[in-house]
Write an enzyme that holds these catalytic residues in place. Structure first.
Site, PDB file in Angstrom:
ATOM      1  CG  HIS A 102      -2.324  -5.856   6.275  1.00 19.50           C
ATOM      2  ND1 HIS A 102      -2.746  -4.546   6.164  1.00 19.50           N
ATOM      3  CD2 HIS A 102      -1.911  -6.206   5.029  1.00 19.50           C
ATOM      4  CE1 HIS A 102      -2.584  -4.133   4.922  1.00 19.50           C
ATOM      5  NE2 HIS A 102      -2.082  -5.118   4.214  1.00 19.50           N
ATOM      6  CD  GLU A 105      -1.097  -9.830   2.708  1.00 18.86           C
ATOM      7  OE1 GLU A 105      -0.541  -9.313   1.702  1.00 18.86           O
ATOM      8  OE2 GLU A 105      -2.130  -9.361   3.237  1.00 18.86           O
ATOM      9  CG  HIS A 106       2.635  -6.430   3.413  1.00 17.43           C
ATOM     10  ND1 HIS A 106       2.929  -5.433   2.512  1.00 17.43           N
ATOM     11  CD2 HIS A 106       1.281  -6.480   3.470  1.00 17.43           C
ATOM     12  CE1 HIS A 106       1.803  -4.898   2.063  1.00 17.43           C
ATOM     13  NE2 HIS A 106       0.786  -5.517   2.631  1.00 17.43           N
ATOM     14  CD  GLU A 203      -2.230  -2.227   2.084  1.00 14.71           C
ATOM     15  OE1 GLU A 203      -3.242  -2.874   1.771  1.00 14.71           O
ATOM     16  OE2 GLU A 203      -1.165  -2.770   2.416  1.00 14.71           O
TER      17      GLU A 203
END
Length: 1028
Positions: A102, A105-106, A203
């Site tokens: 994750h 991905e950012h 998040e």
């Protein structure tokens, strides 16, 4: 963005076909016909064609290829749709909870070899006309999709995406910003305390405030305990700080390789061009490796297991004493068996969907819980699928009873099977879903095939839905007990099942906060003074990098001159059916007819307004005419693509204090079912059933639970709605129908022991709403179906004509606007708006303390209506402030997951933040944004980028079923849209500075503020805030 799992049938629901509406692209033959010319064995730009298959049901030709050098897999779906899509997905199988896929991905989107500027992903949002741009991390893959209707734009975005995925910079600074870092609370004060910061860190803290998300995560981790599914791929907030920058780079090196990638393209652009660009810009630089990312099958248990977890209490739960969840989850077969997957997803629907399903009757109707558990039904998003069944909103003493009911219901299904009519209704639903044309069909296909393809299933097989449905019918014919045998095999005799219960713990949030404190303390304990000094200096460096004006000149961009100067016109005809105005719009709807009716609320007494959303949700679910609610649900499934009623508030396009209020009826059906669809509406109008208090209680509990569950995902919407409440009359009604006021109202209703007062309100509302005198209709259908549709609509209107001559409007101030813009006011049918000329906007600051670990912050300002000359400038200003200022302040520096400004059709200019660790500090960021705009420190390039971004929304594709709706609902004509377009093109630097000063400056503005978030002492001590 972290993606939670979805079931196949839900995915099918999003599998909507988008029509061949863009006839302006001249072609000698269609895209799908051209693709059929490819031959297996053919070599194209380093790829070899493996298979070419026509899928006529979906108007697609599928071309499957493999890259010769790396073995990368490729699927192209050629279709006459100008909304072209690209996606690359990589199998990402983490083995710990640090959220490495994750955070990666950012971080890959923060700059790459050819595009080394910071954050090219967010910058491209404003340099392109994309219809979609995002990235998702699932449990076992990461996907990077985009779509656009512009060929040049497609090539630009493809370059940026390929470079980001395969050649990212992965700078340490980007890792700190996006992943996690230790930093002084105030980065410019070395004495302020150290804390954890980072976009993904916040998040995931926000994601784990959502009890449904938390439960789903635990369930997956515990049902598949032996490999990648046992960890949180998005990142467990307290494990994220264990990830190092080195580990991040290592994960990229092993997983982000073409040999581990699957490429998908969709639309009417030629395949050869895509292959050439992908080969030249990325794949030619790689050789084949064995990525070794396969997910092994989960070893099967020899006996069922039980487990228990806790969560935070839900302040908005309908009954505080009933907040337990229990669910039984079964491990099923491998998802690459396409036919078995379809069979199990259909079986799942038969078992749980709608009031005729056995589990609905056994679990929902006895009112043991408020709704099914957050994870329910078939889930094909992991290598081996699962099926889950359970309840949320239960009392602790009912947990054992629910386990017994589940096992008893499975036995009953094995004995009794399913009625043939229910199976037919389900297959009818699939037929409609395949015919319905949507605007984001490419994206829906990419998501639909992702999981199975990820584990080397055949994506082409998944597209051949009709073949699998025929096979399903054949299996039922050959063995009438086909489905019962599956239930026996997978549920009765399957020892690999997990019963997971979840209960609230009053101290849950406190324990979470304490665990974070301890983690922080441990990290700080090991630091020397030199380390702390280095952290402070790195914090200043990051802040400086965030404050620097970025040179984005390395990125490709469209120009404003690439935007079409005029809009495509939509032809509609105005007519009448038994005196009721009807708008007919001829569209290529693929055999479906779409019906809408707008029913005015102008005569409804004020005391009934809060009940209207509840009325809308139950009116199609209580039974009607000779049908009880079960039969009604069955007929709707058999004969229509769904029937719904929803509230509608339409701000006037010419003045802020006028609006239209009503409810919208919407349904669709195959042409052959027109009489049945209108008969169902006739019965709903003439003889709805409001006599079953037990049925109403079930619907109320489900509605209240759904509202309470939705806040943690849509907190920014609730904050904006509340902030705008006192600024316009329409804003007041928005809060009543869809704001926190409605959530609280539904909680009260769900807590009532006697619902007879609600049952009395419903027929009163019906008398005012379902009345042909206060209606107008719209029909979208194919030209050859129009006259037949008009006949049935006529008959429907005559059948309900007895309901006429209702009460007079409550409000004295009704203004009329002609429905047909070409007629003189007063000469034809009209829309009747409520006008409140004496409305006094008032400023208010509201705080809602909620059991979350993050905030949702909003400020709304009253400005101008749609046709005002400044409206276009405010639209451009909102986009520019978001991209050039607020994104940096709220997300990069503040650590919120998102934030920005938007200009709304009701004349409200809204600032917002999403999953934000800050509260009142974000309000200061909004004010700074206004100062930035007033200072004029932006360039022509900034303005042009904002225009591209606004136009990509203005020109987003519209499905055939939705054409002409702006005119039907809001009276916005193509001419008005074209004028707005010209005003957008004409916006200049001086316009933007001028509107910022006149509408957003401190002395000039009328504004409202709202925050939803954790307990906040500063706000509580400040008398200017209203605390709810």
């Amino acid at each position: 963005m972290f993606r939670q799992t979805k079931t196949v049938l839900q995915k099918l629901r999003h599998l909507r076909l988008s029509g061949q509406q863009h006839a302006w692209r001249l072609k000698s033959s269609s895209a799908s016909e051209r693709a059929l010319l490819h031959q297996p064995g053919q070599k194209i730009h380093g790829f070899t064609v493996k298979q070419v298959v026509a899928v006529p049901d979906l108007f697609i030709t599928a071309v499957k290829l493999t890259h010769d050098k790396t073995g990368a897999q490729y699927l192209h779906a050629a279709r006459d749709d100008s909304n072209n899509l690209f996606s690359v997905q990589l199998r990402t199988t983490p083995m710990d909870n640090t959220g490495v896929p994750h955070i990666l991905e950012h971080t890959v989107l923060c700059g790459s070899e050819r595009f080394p500027c910071r954050d090219p992903f967010f910058k491209m949002l404003n340099r392109s006309l994309s219809t979609f741009m995002n990235a998702f991390t699932a449990s076992d893959y990461t996907m990077y999709p985009f779509s656009t209707q512009n060929g040049k734009d497609f090539q630009n975005l493809l370059s940026v995406y390929l470079d980001a995925v395969f050649f990212p910079c992965l700078r340490e600074q980007d890792f700190w910003q996006e992943g996690w870092r230790l930093e002084n609370e105030n980065p410019t004060d070395s004495n302020s305390p150290l804390m954890f910061k980072g976009v993904v860190f916040n998040e995931m803290k926000g994601a784990f405030s959502d009890n449904e998300r938390l439960y789903a995560q635990h369930l997956q981790n515990k049902l598949y305990p032996d490999h990648t599914y046992s960890v949180v791929s998005g990142g467990e907030p307290l494990a994220i700080p264990d990830l190092s920058w080195e580990q991040l780079k290592q994960f990229h090196a092993t997983h982000y390789h073409p040999s581990n990638a699957r490429f998908f393209t969709y639309g009417d652009l030629p395949l050869e061009q895509h292959l050439k660009q992908i080969e030249e810009e990325a794949l030619s630089r790689f050789n084949h490796i064995d990525p070794n990312t396969q997910v092994p099958s989960q070893p099967h248990w020899s006996s069922p297991r039980e487990d228990h977890v806790t969560c935070g209490p839900d302040a908005l739960a309908p009954d505080p004493a009933r907040q337990n969840t229990l669910c039984v989850s079964y491990l099923l077969g491998d998802i690459t068996d396409t036919f078995e997957g379809l069979t199990l997803s259909l079986l799942s629907s038969l078992m749980i969907s709608g009031p005729n399903a056995p589990f609905y009757k056994a679990l929902i109707e006895p009112k043991i819980g408020t709704d099914f558990s957050s994870v329910v039904g078939y889930d094909g998003s992991t290598k081996e699928a699962s099926f889950s069944i359970g309840l949320q909103g239960m009392a602790e003493e009912d947990l054992e009873r629910v386990k017994q009911i589940i096992s008893q219901t499975i036995n009953d299904i094995i004995t009794n099977g399913f009625e043939e009519e229910r199976i037919e209704a389900l297959l009818h639903k699939i037929e409609i879903q395949m015919k319905h044309q949507s605007t984001n069909f490419g994206l829906a296909l990419a998501s639909y095939i992702a999981s199975s393809w990820n584990h080397d299933g055949d994506p082409v097989e998944l597209l051949q839905i009709s073949d699998n449905v025929s096979k399903f019918r054949q299996a039922l014919k050959e063995n009438p007990r086909f489905l019962q045998d599956k239930v026996q095999l997978y549920f009765k005799e399957n020892p690999h099942s997990l019963t997971l219960s979840m209960s609230p713990d009053e101290a849950y949030l406190e324990k979470q906060a304490r665990a974070e404190e301890e983690k922080l303390h441990k990290k700080i304990q090991d630091l020397s003074e030199g380390d702390k000094k280095e952290i402070y200096e790195k914090g200043l460096e990051l802040l400086e990098a965030q404050n620097q004006t970025q040179d984005a000149s390395c990125l490709p961009a469209l120009k404003v001159s690439d935007i079409a100067p005029t809009i495509a016109l939509t032809a509609v005809q105005m007519g009448r059916a038994a005196g009721v105005p009807v708008q007919f719009c001829e569209q290529p709807t693929n055999g479906l007819v779409y019906f809408r009716a707008m029913c005015s609320l102008n005569t409804l007494p004020a005391d009934l307004m809060l009940y209207v959303p509840l009325f809308c949700s139950v009116i199609t679910q209580m039974g009607c005419g000779a049908l009880d609610y079960r039969q009604q649900a069955q007929q709707m499934d058999l004969r229509t693509g769904g029937m719904s009623v929803s509230t509608m508030i339409i701000p006037d396009s010419t003045q802020l204090d006028a609006y239209e209020q009503g409810v919208v009826l919407f349904s669709s059906c195959l042409d052959r079912n027109l009489p049945h669809m209108f008969q169902l509406w006739t019965d709903i109008f003439n003889s709805p059933r409001f006599d079953d208090q037990e049925r109403l209680r079930v619907l109320v509990m489900m509605a209240a639970q759904e509202l309470a569950n939705g806040i943690s995902n849509s907190g920014h919407i609730y904050a904006m709605t509340r902030a705008g409440r006192h600024l316009t009359p329409a804003g007041e009604l928005d809060e009543t129908f869809g704001g926190m006021e409605q959530v609280k109202f539904m909680k009260r209703i769900a807590e009532m022991s006697d619902l007879s007062q609600v049952l009395r309100a419903l027929p009163r509302i019906r008398r005012h709403l379902l009345n042909p005198d206060n209606m107008r209709c719209a029909v979208n259908a194919a030209p050859q179906k129009m006259s037949r549709t008009a006949e049935h609509l006529d008959l429907f209107m005559m059948d309900i004509a007895g309901k006429r001559k209702g009460p007079k409007p409550i409000s004295p101030n009704i203004i009329e606007r002609p429905l047909d813009a070409l007629t003189q006011p007063g000469s034809g049918p009209s829309r009747k708006l409520i006008s409140e000329p004496h409305f006094q906007p008032c400023q208010m600051k509201t705080f809602f303390p909620l059991p979350f670990s993050v905030n949702f912050v909003s400020e709304c300002i009253r400005t101008v209506p749609f046709i005002h000359q400044d409206y276009a400038s405010l639209c451009i200003l909102a986009r520019m402030m978001t991209a050039k200022f607020l994104h940096g302040e709220i997300r990069e520096k503040g650590g919120a997951y998102g934030g920005g400004a938007r200009m709304g059709g009701g004349g409200l200019f809204s600032f917002y933040s999403y999953r934000d660790p800050n509260s009142t500090q974000t309000l200061s960021a909004f004010r700074k944004g206004v100062d930035w705009a007033k200072s004029g420190q932006f360039t022509q390039q900034d303005i042009d980028e904002a225009k591209l971004s606004v136009f990509s929304a203005v020109d987003s594709p519209v499905a055939p079923s939705g054409k002409g709706m702006g005119l039907f609902f809001s009276g916005v004509t193509d001419e008005m849209k074209q004028s707005h377009r010209e005003r957008l093109f004409a916006v200049t630097h001086s316009h933007l500075v001028d509107v910022a000063e006149r509408y957003l400056g401190m002395g000039q503005r009328t504004c409202g503020v709202a925050i939803l978030g954790p307990e906040n002492e500063t706000i509580k001590k400040d008398p200017s805030w209203v605390v709810k």
